[in-house]
Design a protein around this motif. Sequence first.
Motif, PDB file in Angstrom:
ATOM      1  N   ARG A 117       0.890  -1.178   0.000  1.00 24.23           N
ATOM      2  CA  ARG A 117       0.000   0.000   0.000  1.00 24.23           C
ATOM      3  C   ARG A 117       0.912   1.208   0.000  1.00 24.23           C
ATOM      4  NH1 ARG A 117      -5.565  -0.006   2.985  1.00 24.23           N
ATOM      5  NH2 ARG A 117      -6.000   1.083   1.082  1.00 24.23           N
ATOM      6  N   GLY A 118       0.775   2.035  -1.015  1.00 24.33           N
ATOM      7  CA  GLY A 118       1.735   3.111  -1.195  1.00 24.33           C
ATOM      8  C   GLY A 118       3.101   2.465  -1.332  1.00 24.33           C
TER       9      GLY A 118
ATOM     10  N   THR B 142       4.563   0.972   1.162  1.00 20.63           N
ATOM     11  CA  THR B 142       4.715   0.058   2.301  1.00 20.63           C
ATOM     12  C   THR B 142       4.301  -1.360   1.927  1.00 20.63           C
ATOM     13  OG1 THR B 142       3.911   1.932   3.587  1.00 20.63           O
ATOM     14  CG2 THR B 142       4.206  -0.141   4.782  1.00 20.63           C
TER      15      THR B 142
ATOM     16  N   VAL C 120       2.686  -4.335   3.087  1.00 26.58           N
ATOM     17  CA  VAL C 120       1.874  -4.614   4.271  1.00 26.58           C
ATOM     18  C   VAL C 120       1.622  -6.109   4.499  1.00 26.58           C
ATOM     19  CG1 VAL C 120       0.746  -2.401   4.649  1.00 26.58           C
ATOM     20  CG2 VAL C 120      -0.214  -3.947   3.000  1.00 26.58           C
TER      21      VAL C 120
ATOM     22  N   GLU D 192       0.459  -4.252  15.434  1.00 25.36           N
ATOM     23  CA  GLU D 192       0.604  -2.820  15.672  1.00 25.36           C
ATOM     24  C   GLU D 192      -0.239  -2.019  14.688  1.00 25.36           C
ATOM     25  OE1 GLU D 192       1.488  -0.498  17.479  1.00 25.36           O
ATOM     26  OE2 GLU D 192       2.225  -1.847  19.021  1.00 25.36           O
ATOM     27  N   ASN D 193      -0.511  -0.776  15.036  1.00 28.34           N
ATOM     28  CA  ASN D 193      -1.242   0.109  14.132  1.00 28.34           C
ATOM     29  C   ASN D 193      -0.468   0.263  12.828  1.00 28.34           C
ATOM     30  OD1 ASN D 193      -2.005   1.791  17.078  1.00 28.34           O
ATOM     31  ND2 ASN D 193      -3.561   0.916  15.766  1.00 28.34           N
TER      32      ASN D 193
ATOM     33  N   GLY E 105      -1.435  -3.619   8.685  1.00 24.74           N
ATOM     34  CA  GLY E 105      -2.153  -4.159   7.538  1.00 24.74           C
ATOM     35  C   GLY E 105      -3.350  -5.016   7.915  1.00 24.74           C
ATOM     36  N   LYS E 106      -3.865  -4.840   9.117  1.00 25.85           N
ATOM     37  CA  LYS E 106      -5.001  -5.654   9.574  1.00 25.85           C
ATOM     38  C   LYS E 106      -6.248  -5.346   8.736  1.00 25.85           C
ATOM     39  CE  LYS E 106      -4.755  -3.943  13.749  1.00 25.85           C
ATOM     40  NZ  LYS E 106      -3.640  -2.999  13.578  1.00 25.85           N
TER      41      LYS E 106
ATOM     42  N   GLY F   5      -4.307  11.135   5.206  1.00 28.33           N
ATOM     43  CA  GLY F   5      -5.151  10.203   4.438  1.00 28.33           C
ATOM     44  C   GLY F   5      -4.445   8.899   4.111  1.00 28.33           C
ATOM     45  N   GLU F   6      -3.113   8.889   4.200  1.00 28.13           N
ATOM     46  CA  GLU F   6      -2.368   7.664   3.903  1.00 28.13           C
ATOM     47  C   GLU F   6      -2.051   6.883   5.173  1.00 28.13           C
ATOM     48  OE1 GLU F   6       0.169   9.641   0.217  1.00 28.13           O
ATOM     49  OE2 GLU F   6       0.976   9.612   2.248  1.00 28.13           O
ATOM     50  N   LEU F   7      -2.470   7.407   6.308  1.00 28.12           N
ATOM     51  CA  LEU F   7      -2.213   6.703   7.568  1.00 28.12           C
ATOM     52  C   LEU F   7      -3.391   5.788   7.884  1.00 28.12           C
ATOM     53  CD1 LEU F   7      -0.886   9.622   9.827  1.00 28.12           C
ATOM     54  CD2 LEU F   7       0.444   7.846   8.687  1.00 28.12           C
TER      55      LEU F   7
ATOM     56  N   MET G 177      -6.127   4.065  10.511  1.00 26.65           N
ATOM     57  CA  MET G 177      -6.962   4.738  11.519  1.00 26.65           C
ATOM     58  C   MET G 177      -6.211   4.876  12.849  1.00 26.65           C
ATOM     59  SD  MET G 177      -9.816   5.611  10.308  1.00 26.65           S
ATOM     60  CE  MET G 177     -10.982   5.761  11.647  1.00 26.65           C
TER      61      MET G 177
ATOM     62  N   GLN H 175      -3.007   4.914  13.292  1.00 23.76           N
ATOM     63  CA  GLN H 175      -1.907   5.877  13.170  1.00 23.76           C
ATOM     64  C   GLN H 175      -2.439   7.304  13.274  1.00 23.76           C
ATOM     65  OE1 GLN H 175      -0.366   4.436   9.436  1.00 23.76           O
ATOM     66  NE2 GLN H 175       1.229   3.226  10.410  1.00 23.76           N
TER      67      GLN H 175
END
Length: 565
Positions: free
Chosen positions: A25-26, A28, A30, A49-50, A53-54, A469-471, A473, A475
């Motif tokens: 994603r982007g 990253t 995930v 962790e936040n 990629g959950k 917007g790329e973080l 929730m 984060q």
Amino acid sequence: MHAASIALPARHRAQLTLSDVSLMRGATQVLTSVDLTVTPASRTAIVGENGRGKSSLLHVLAGTLAPDSGTVHRVGTLGIAEQEMSADDDRTVGQAIADAIAQPIAALAALDLAGAALAEGGPGADDRYAAALESAEALDAWDAERRVLIALEALDAETDQTRRLAELSVGQRYRVRLACLLGADLDFLLLDEPTNHLDRSGLDFLTEQLRSRKGGVVIVSHDRALLADVAETIVDLDPTPDGLPRVYGNGFDGYREGRLAERERWEQTYERQQLEHARLQDSLSAAQNRLVTGWRPEKGANKHGRATRAAGLTQSVHRRQEALEAHAVTVPVPPQRFRFPELQARAGAELLTAVGVSVAGRLAERVSVALSREGRLAITGPNGAGKSTLLSLLAGKLPPDSGVVRVQPGTRVGVLSQESSLPAERRAAELFEAHLGQLEASGMLAASETVGLSHLGLLRSREAGKRVGELSMGQQRRLDLAMVLASRPHVLLLDEPTNHLSIALVDELTEALGATQAAVLLSTHDRQLLRDTEQWPQLRLEGPGDLDRDLGPAPMSVADARMIR
Ligand SMILES: Nc1ncnc2c1ncn2[C@@H]1O[C@H](COP(=O)(O)OP(=O)(O)OP(=O)(O)O)[C@@H](O)[C@H]1O
Ligand SMILES: [Mg+2]
């Protein structure tokens, strides 16, 4: 609708399978080579962790996000409750219910038609009727609406079917959607942080439904109580030595133990690898030394012998160099450590007080609260009782209809709202800096008192450079928390602080809240957090109860919670 076009649940044949699924994603990575099978008997939780990629994994399971590689197979029906809720849903509650049970409604309509055809006695009418009846039975169609209505009631969701979803609060919208899913009798339910908007009775209902339902469940949750009550298999997306996710059995306890053991093994392996690395390094250095001394012409040595020996030594150096390069060392990824800043106690009997405050339709009771230095208070109560309203009053964001709110001059009040609402286009670090700049400019905070974003251990620098917007929730919520703490508040007002945050961070935050010198007022439904803060004074708001919120004046009950240390 023809019976054949109705999607029927696959029941015991239902299955969701991911094999070797990877996703970026982007910039990253995930998901890496995820294998996962979900059956109707599965009670699976995804943790990590936040930003691990959950949510992305849940979307891949649901088919709303395509993986970059690997395969996904789906047999059966499913419904997903996303972590975020769009505010511009034009439907009414009634339409949302009708959509949720569209298949049973269609099956009943088809049965009616087939019944009429049967009465007329046309050719093939018998068979069509039998097929329509079978579909309606498979869906338990007669009971569908009742199931949704029961769930709406139990989750204390809006039952007025004419109300538009866009006009409801996030929490109310969330509960309508969850009720629709619970009532819809699907093979699989995929729920992303389902406990964020539920009160005690809603949580109990959800837990009971998830435990007793016949279909499969996949939940993403930070709610330790829900995980302990529901999850049997836990998929952990946090880093591992081989980069693959770990799957733990035996519920939440099995996960906690397994994860600890896994971490210890990794650290031990790392120590062994370091020793081996040092040995190979020494051996290389020794060979290099021999090579150097070997080249030095010794007195009386013959030229030819020196050259042969030198070639052997060079080979030996190469061999050792290769061995060293081939020797992999996997450094255990250090978990992000939250560092709660030192918050100063502020002298003074009462830093923040509310006397007899109420707001028509939102906070029916007249509430009095006093927070002094190092004071603690936990606010509880059912959905709609006015907890967030009380926090808004205390934060000075909302004027009370009755009563007064007083803040001792110079007291810094930090407020973490229930939902994040940061501008999506701005970069995290930029927002944080702008926030500090404002605090300094307004004279609230001296430059020497500021705390840097990296110091707090809430966002890594890679994430701090991203747009909101790329973080994920969680984060975004970490950024909210960072901005609140950076203001070095004397009084902390926290509205559902555990929403969206990872399990590890919630544990760390709980500990820090117990120890800080700042006064803390907490509003939460998180059952584990309530257990962990059970020695705090509690104020329970009961809300309007059976009174319709649009009818008559607010009841005159007075709740008084005074906590002065
Ligand atoms: N729209 C997007 N554009 C670019 N990157 C994104 C986007 N959404 C998410 N990401 C990135 O993908 C990664 C995984 O996000 P995801 O939402 O799946 O995480 P999560 O585990 O559900 O986190 P949380 O616990 O915060 O909900 C994060 O690093 C995030 O920054
Ligand atoms: Mg998420």
